[in-house]
Design a protein around this motif. Structure first.
Motif, PDB file in Angstrom:
ATOM      1  N   ALA A  16      39.957  49.049  42.443  1.00  0.00           N
ATOM      2  CA  ALA A  16      40.913  49.754  41.590  1.00  0.00           C
ATOM      3  C   ALA A  16      40.838  49.178  40.179  1.00  0.00           C
ATOM      4  CB  ALA A  16      42.325  49.606  42.148  1.00  0.00           C
ATOM      5  N   SER A  17      41.274  49.966  39.217  1.00  0.00           N
ATOM      6  CA  SER A  17      41.309  49.520  37.834  1.00  0.00           C
ATOM      7  C   SER A  17      42.573  50.075  37.196  1.00  0.00           C
ATOM      8  CB  SER A  17      40.065  49.998  37.078  1.00  0.00           C
ATOM      9  OG  SER A  17      40.087  51.405  36.942  1.00  0.00           O
ATOM     10  N   ILE A  18      42.693  49.882  35.908  1.00  0.00           N
ATOM     11  CA  ILE A  18      43.872  50.401  35.224  1.00  0.00           C
ATOM     12  C   ILE A  18      43.790  51.918  35.082  1.00  0.00           C
ATOM     13  CG2 ILE A  18      43.040  50.266  32.842  1.00  0.00           C
ATOM     14  CD1 ILE A  18      45.822  48.905  32.234  1.00  0.00           C
ATOM     15  N   GLU A  19      42.590  52.498  35.214  1.00  0.00           N
ATOM     16  CA  GLU A  19      42.429  53.950  35.090  1.00  0.00           C
ATOM     17  C   GLU A  19      42.477  54.667  36.427  1.00  0.00           C
ATOM     18  OE1 GLU A  19      40.033  51.884  33.869  1.00  0.00           O
ATOM     19  OE2 GLU A  19      40.448  51.931  31.703  1.00  0.00           O
ATOM     20  N   LYS A  20      42.099  54.002  37.536  1.00  0.00           N
ATOM     21  CA  LYS A  20      41.953  54.740  38.789  1.00  0.00           C
ATOM     22  C   LYS A  20      42.339  53.874  39.977  1.00  0.00           C
ATOM     23  CE  LYS A  20      37.051  53.457  39.160  1.00  0.00           C
ATOM     24  NZ  LYS A  20      37.229  52.560  40.296  1.00  0.00           N
ATOM     25  N   THR A  32      45.378  35.995  21.847  1.00  0.00           N
ATOM     26  CA  THR A  32      44.985  36.930  22.910  1.00  0.00           C
ATOM     27  C   THR A  32      45.057  36.271  24.277  1.00  0.00           C
ATOM     28  OG1 THR A  32      43.499  38.080  21.402  1.00  0.00           O
ATOM     29  CG2 THR A  32      43.140  38.447  23.748  1.00  0.00           C
ATOM     30  N   VAL A  33      45.633  37.032  25.231  1.00  0.00           N
ATOM     31  CA  VAL A  33      45.589  36.661  26.642  1.00  0.00           C
ATOM     32  C   VAL A  33      44.623  37.641  27.311  1.00  0.00           C
ATOM     33  CG1 VAL A  33      46.871  36.357  28.781  1.00  0.00           C
ATOM     34  CG2 VAL A  33      47.983  35.895  26.581  1.00  0.00           C
ATOM     35  N   THR A  34      43.581  37.122  27.957  1.00  0.00           N
ATOM     36  CA  THR A  34      42.584  37.966  28.624  1.00  0.00           C
ATOM     37  C   THR A  34      42.788  37.901  30.128  1.00  0.00           C
ATOM     38  OG1 THR A  34      40.982  37.564  26.864  1.00  0.00           O
ATOM     39  CG2 THR A  34      40.119  38.432  28.948  1.00  0.00           C
ATOM     40  N   VAL A  35      42.952  39.070  30.743  1.00  0.00           N
ATOM     41  CA  VAL A  35      43.136  39.177  32.191  1.00  0.00           C
ATOM     42  C   VAL A  35      41.853  39.768  32.770  1.00  0.00           C
ATOM     43  CG1 VAL A  35      44.543  40.110  34.061  1.00  0.00           C
ATOM     44  CG2 VAL A  35      45.614  39.553  31.856  1.00  0.00           C
ATOM     45  N   ASN A  36      41.126  38.967  33.565  1.00  0.00           N
ATOM     46  CA  ASN A  36      39.901  39.426  34.229  1.00  0.00           C
ATOM     47  C   ASN A  36      40.226  39.721  35.695  1.00  0.00           C
ATOM     48  OD1 ASN A  36      37.724  39.112  32.184  1.00  0.00           O
ATOM     49  ND2 ASN A  36      38.466  37.010  32.199  1.00  0.00           N
ATOM     50  N   PHE A  37      40.042  40.976  36.108  1.00  0.00           N
ATOM     51  CA  PHE A  37      40.388  41.361  37.472  1.00  0.00           C
ATOM     52  C   PHE A  37      39.234  41.065  38.411  1.00  0.00           C
ATOM     53  CE2 PHE A  37      43.316  43.806  34.887  1.00  0.00           C
ATOM     54  CZ  PHE A  37      44.513  43.566  35.549  1.00  0.00           C
ATOM     55  N   ILE A  38      39.570  40.589  39.600  1.00  0.00           N
ATOM     56  CA  ILE A  38      38.576  40.182  40.597  1.00  0.00           C
ATOM     57  C   ILE A  38      38.980  40.750  41.953  1.00  0.00           C
ATOM     58  CG2 ILE A  38      37.942  38.082  39.345  1.00  0.00           C
ATOM     59  CD1 ILE A  38      39.784  36.503  41.186  1.00  0.00           C
ATOM     60  N   GLY A  39      38.173  40.475  42.986  1.00  0.00           N
ATOM     61  CA  GLY A  39      38.515  40.912  44.338  1.00  0.00           C
ATOM     62  C   GLY A  39      38.530  42.419  44.461  1.00  0.00           C
ATOM     63  N   ASN A  40      39.709  42.956  44.809  1.00  0.00           N
ATOM     64  CA  ASN A  40      39.863  44.405  45.014  1.00  0.00           C
ATOM     65  C   ASN A  40      40.084  45.153  43.711  1.00  0.00           C
ATOM     66  OD1 ASN A  40      39.580  44.014  47.756  1.00  0.00           O
ATOM     67  ND2 ASN A  40      41.770  44.015  48.175  1.00  0.00           N
ATOM     68  N   TYR A  41      39.942  44.460  42.594  1.00  0.00           N
ATOM     69  CA  TYR A  41      40.207  45.095  41.303  1.00  0.00           C
ATOM     70  C   TYR A  41      39.054  44.798  40.355  1.00  0.00           C
ATOM     71  CZ  TYR A  41      44.864  45.297  43.350  1.00  0.00           C
ATOM     72  OH  TYR A  41      45.915  45.547  44.178  1.00  0.00           O
ATOM     73  N   GLU A  42      38.904  45.623  39.323  1.00  0.00           N
ATOM     74  CA  GLU A  42      37.849  45.421  38.351  1.00  0.00           C
ATOM     75  C   GLU A  42      38.356  45.751  36.958  1.00  0.00           C
ATOM     76  OE1 GLU A  42      34.614  48.026  39.159  1.00  0.00           O
ATOM     77  OE2 GLU A  42      35.734  49.866  38.737  1.00  0.00           O
ATOM     78  N   GLY A  43      37.648  45.227  35.966  1.00  0.00           N
ATOM     79  CA  GLY A  43      38.003  45.503  34.587  1.00  0.00           C
ATOM     80  C   GLY A  43      38.551  44.273  33.889  1.00  0.00           C
ATOM     81  N   THR A  44      38.673  44.378  32.607  1.00  0.00           N
ATOM     82  CA  THR A  44      39.227  43.311  31.781  1.00  0.00           C
ATOM     83  C   THR A  44      40.245  43.923  30.829  1.00  0.00           C
ATOM     84  OG1 THR A  44      37.173  42.043  31.904  1.00  0.00           O
ATOM     85  CG2 THR A  44      38.687  41.504  30.109  1.00  0.00           C
ATOM     86  N   GLU A  45      41.398  43.315  30.744  1.00  0.00           N
ATOM     87  CA  GLU A  45      42.448  43.780  29.850  1.00  0.00           C
ATOM     88  C   GLU A  45      42.919  42.612  28.986  1.00  0.00           C
ATOM     89  OE1 GLU A  45      43.801  46.883  29.440  1.00  0.00           O
ATOM     90  OE2 GLU A  45      42.159  47.588  30.710  1.00  0.00           O
ATOM     91  N   THR A  46      43.334  42.922  27.766  1.00  0.00           N
ATOM     92  CA  THR A  46      43.870  41.889  26.878  1.00  0.00           C
ATOM     93  C   THR A  46      45.275  42.269  26.437  1.00  0.00           C
ATOM     94  OG1 THR A  46      42.886  42.964  24.942  1.00  0.00           O
ATOM     95  CG2 THR A  46      41.580  41.260  26.026  1.00  0.00           C
ATOM     96  N   ARG A  47      46.080  41.252  26.248  1.00  0.00           N
ATOM     97  CA  ARG A  47      47.421  41.419  25.709  1.00  0.00           C
ATOM     98  C   ARG A  47      47.605  40.360  24.614  1.00  0.00           C
ATOM     99  NH1 ARG A  47      46.614  45.299  28.031  1.00  0.00           N
ATOM    100  NH2 ARG A  47      47.900  46.469  29.522  1.00  0.00           N
TER     101      ARG A  47
END
Length: 667
Positions: free
Chosen positions: A275-279, A353-368
């Motif tokens: 899963a990702s932030i889009e799907k 910047t805070v960088t969130v790298n998704f792993i496991g059942n998730y993918e993608g990278t988001e920054t806040r």
């Protein structure tokens, strides 16, 4: 023939004994066997092609094979009999078919009977066509096309046809044998139940009773082909579930069944669509044996939040906590579902910047982002609001920033007119006559303070010459030495063109001095000795490359060098003759100011072919033999002179022009 069994027993008692007596008499009179194909046809066996023996004719009748007489003494009617003998080779069905060429033949008092040859009193079957009554001692049934089937045992029999009229009308008689039909009584299956995995196959063995059943064909059927299919007893497991395999007799009357249970000892292979932030994502487990699938949905990432998005500068590093939830409002787990990293120097003022790298059942990278905010400046003031300076002088302006604990007390200085006055860290430098405003501004741009600067100049003029060159215009100026004010400015146009009157000569033993012409970019021709000087190198008489040096003077500067060349005299071919695999060439001697000759030959008249060859020879020779060529091949030949010279320390050659070419064909 329509059969009606009603009253059969009554008529039997009335005519049985008389008919038996007559038939017995007929049998005793038989003296031979006569067969009439036009009147009687004995059909072959239906299944086992075997002839029936037919037609022992009775003599002393109207025609051979017939018997004429009264049925009984009191009767006034003569009857005509046709009697045939036949054999049943084995137990079976006798099919009887009889029709007349005259439609009315069987509307008379027509009578049929079958009796045993061994016991004529034993009437097996009787039929009266006149009234449709059947007098039967054996089971019989109507057949297609008005035929009749009668069950008879193995033995010898007579078939008699009796009628009271139309004796000469032929008829068509068929007696044919048919095996008795034996029905299927039972079907059993082995096994009666199956447990299978998808993709496997098993065979069901059917047993059909009785063994002598006429048609032992088995029809197979599955009530759930999506689970299991069957073909000729071969069961193929398709997918998990249950099905019933049914075996049926050909007529569908007798059935047997086998229960099939299909199940799989699953061997799951897992595939992940993160899963990702889009799907949304999904975990799919697929059995490698049966293809069964299970899906576990993974909700998409819905929200990423920081515990704090702004800080007031305090000199410390900042690490806001991160919370991630999915579309189902469930929190994801740090370290399992995502990792966090922070930009460097988060203590500094600014955006981090805070960088969130998704792993496991998730993918993608988001920054806040989060911000470290400064302590703002409240006010700024300057110690001077107005200054008067002479060109070239400097003076410092001091700024005061409040409050004293402001995070960033840096001042940005700016001049409204840097061509008049510049400022650097508060130091003002007078550049040119005029006015400029010096502005001091805080880093955030919120607070400012200004000082007006007036710059003056006591002019001291000086005349300056800037010579023109080949690349730049020059000028003649009257300019203030203090402020640079120009009172007069005359343009001297750049040198544009330098040309020699001639750049190439053919050696003639005389000195060569090409003249020089120079023009500027406005088209004006410069004057020799005033604007430039010309010098030549070398004797300029022998073959070689010579330089002309132009040195610019007065309103011009720089030097330029031009070259011209004296080439050796050319020569010409006097003869070219063919030789075996080659040719012989001679030429006119040219020994002055040359080092040798260069002979060229090629199969291409334009000498552009890459296979063109060059042959050098000394200046003392006037002929050359060339070999190693192809037989009967045409070649083109030409010659030129050359002179070895040294140019800038490197050996090189100067060539004359080529002579006219001659053609020759190698022998």
């Amino acid at each position: 023939m329509n059969i009606n069994k009603e009253g059969s027993m009554k008529i039997k008692r009335k005519i049985g004994k008389r008919l038996a007596s007559i038939i017995l008499t007929l049998a005793l009179l038989v003296s031979g066997i006569t067969f009439f194909p036009s009147e009687v046809y004995a059909a072959g066996w239906l299944e086992y092609v075997q002839e029936l023996t037919l037609g022992e004719a009775v003599t002393n009748s109207v025609k051979d094979g017939d018997y004429k007489g009264k049925f009984n003494a009191s009767s006034s009617v003569n009857y005509f009999w046709n009697v045939y003998r036949f054999t049943m080779e084995k137990n079976g069905q006798l099919n009887i078919y009889c029709e007349s060429a005259a439609k009315n033949y069987f509307f008379a008092a027509t009578y049929f009977t079958i009796y045993s040859a061994l016991n004529p009193d034993n009437h097996i079957w009787n039929f009266n066509h006149n009234n449709g009554n059947e007098y039967s001692y054996s089971a019989a049934r109507n057949m297609y096309y008005d035929s009749i089937e009668i069950a008879l045992n193995k033995g010898e029999y007579y078939f008699a046809v009796r009628t009271s009229s139309v004796v000469n009308t032929p008829y068509y008689l068929t007696l044919s044998y048919k095996e008795p039909f034996v029905n299927v009584s039972s079907i059993s299956l082995d096994p009666t139940s199956l447990s299978m995995e998808p993709g496997s196959q098993r065979t069901i063995i059917p047993t059909v009773l009785p063994n002598n059943a006429t048609d032992k064909t088995i029809n197979w059927q599955s009530n759930n082909p999506s689970v299991a299919t069957v073909e000729n007893g071969m069961v193929t497991a398709v997918s998990a579930g249950s099905a019933t395999i049914t075996a049926s007799s050909a007529d569908g009357e007798i059935t047997a069944s086998c229960t099939v249970v299909v199940k799989c000892e699953h061997n799951y292979q897992t595939s992940l669509t993160p899963a990702s932030i889009e799907k949304d994502g999904v975990i799919i487990k697929t059995c490698s044996k049966c293809g069964a699938e299970t899906e576990t949905p993974i909700s998409r990432i819905e929200d990423i939040r920081l515990s704090q998005t702004s800080y007031i500068y305090d000199g410390k590093e900042h690490r806001p906590e991160v919370t991630v939830t999915d579309a189902g409002d469930d929190a994801l787990e740090a370290g399992k579902d995502y990792t966090i990293s922070y930009s460097e120097n988060t203590a500094n003022i600014g955006t981090h910047t805070v960088t969130v790298n998704f792993i496991g059942n998730y993918e993608g990278t988001e920054t806040r982002n989060f911000t470290v905010l400064p302590v703002h400046v409240d006010s700024i003031s300057l110690d001077s609001s107005r200054l008067t300076l002479n060109i070239g002088s400097q003076q410092k302006i001091t700024a005061t920033v409040l409050p004293d604990n402001a995070t960033d007390k840096t001042i940005r200085w700016r001049s409204s007119n840097p061509s008049v006055a510049t400022v650097n860290n508060g130091i003002v430098t007078a550049v040119a006559v005029g006015n400029a405003v010096i502005t001091a501004t805080t880093v955030d741009g919120e607070e400012t303070a200004e000082c007006t600067v007036n710059v003056t100049c006591p002019h001291s003029y000086h005349t300056a010459l800037i010579p023109a060159s080949k690349s730049n215009n020059g000028s003649l100026k009257e300019e203030c030495t203090k402020c640079g004010r120009i009172r007069q400015d005359i343009t001297i146009y750049a040198i544009d063109s330098i040309r020699l009157s001639k750049v190439s000569y053919i050696y003639n033993g005389k000195i060569c001095n090409p003249t020089v012409t120079v023009t500027d970019s406005s088209g004006k021709t410069l004057e020799s000795s005033k604007d430039y000087m010309v010098t030549y190198n070398g004797n300029r008489k022998d073959v070689g490359i010579y330089s002309v040096t132009i040195t610019f003077t007065g309103n011009y500067k720089g030097t330029a060098t031009k070259q011209f060349t004296i080439y050796p005299k050319s020569t010409k071919l006097t003869s070219v003759k063919s030789k075996r695999k080659g040719f012989w060439a001679s030429w006119k001697k040219q020994s002055t100011q040359i080092s040798g000759y260069e002979l060229a030959y090629s199969t291409d008249s334009s000498f552009r072919n890459r296979k063109a060859k060059l042959v050098s020879t000394s200046k003392n020779k006037t002929q050359k033999t060339v070999g190693g060529l192809k037989k009967r091949k045409r070649y083109y030949v030409r010659i030129r002179t050359y002179k070895n010279i040294s140019l800038n320390g490197a050996a090189t050659k100067l060539y004359s022009s080529w002579s006219k070419s001659k053609k020759v064909t190698a022998k």
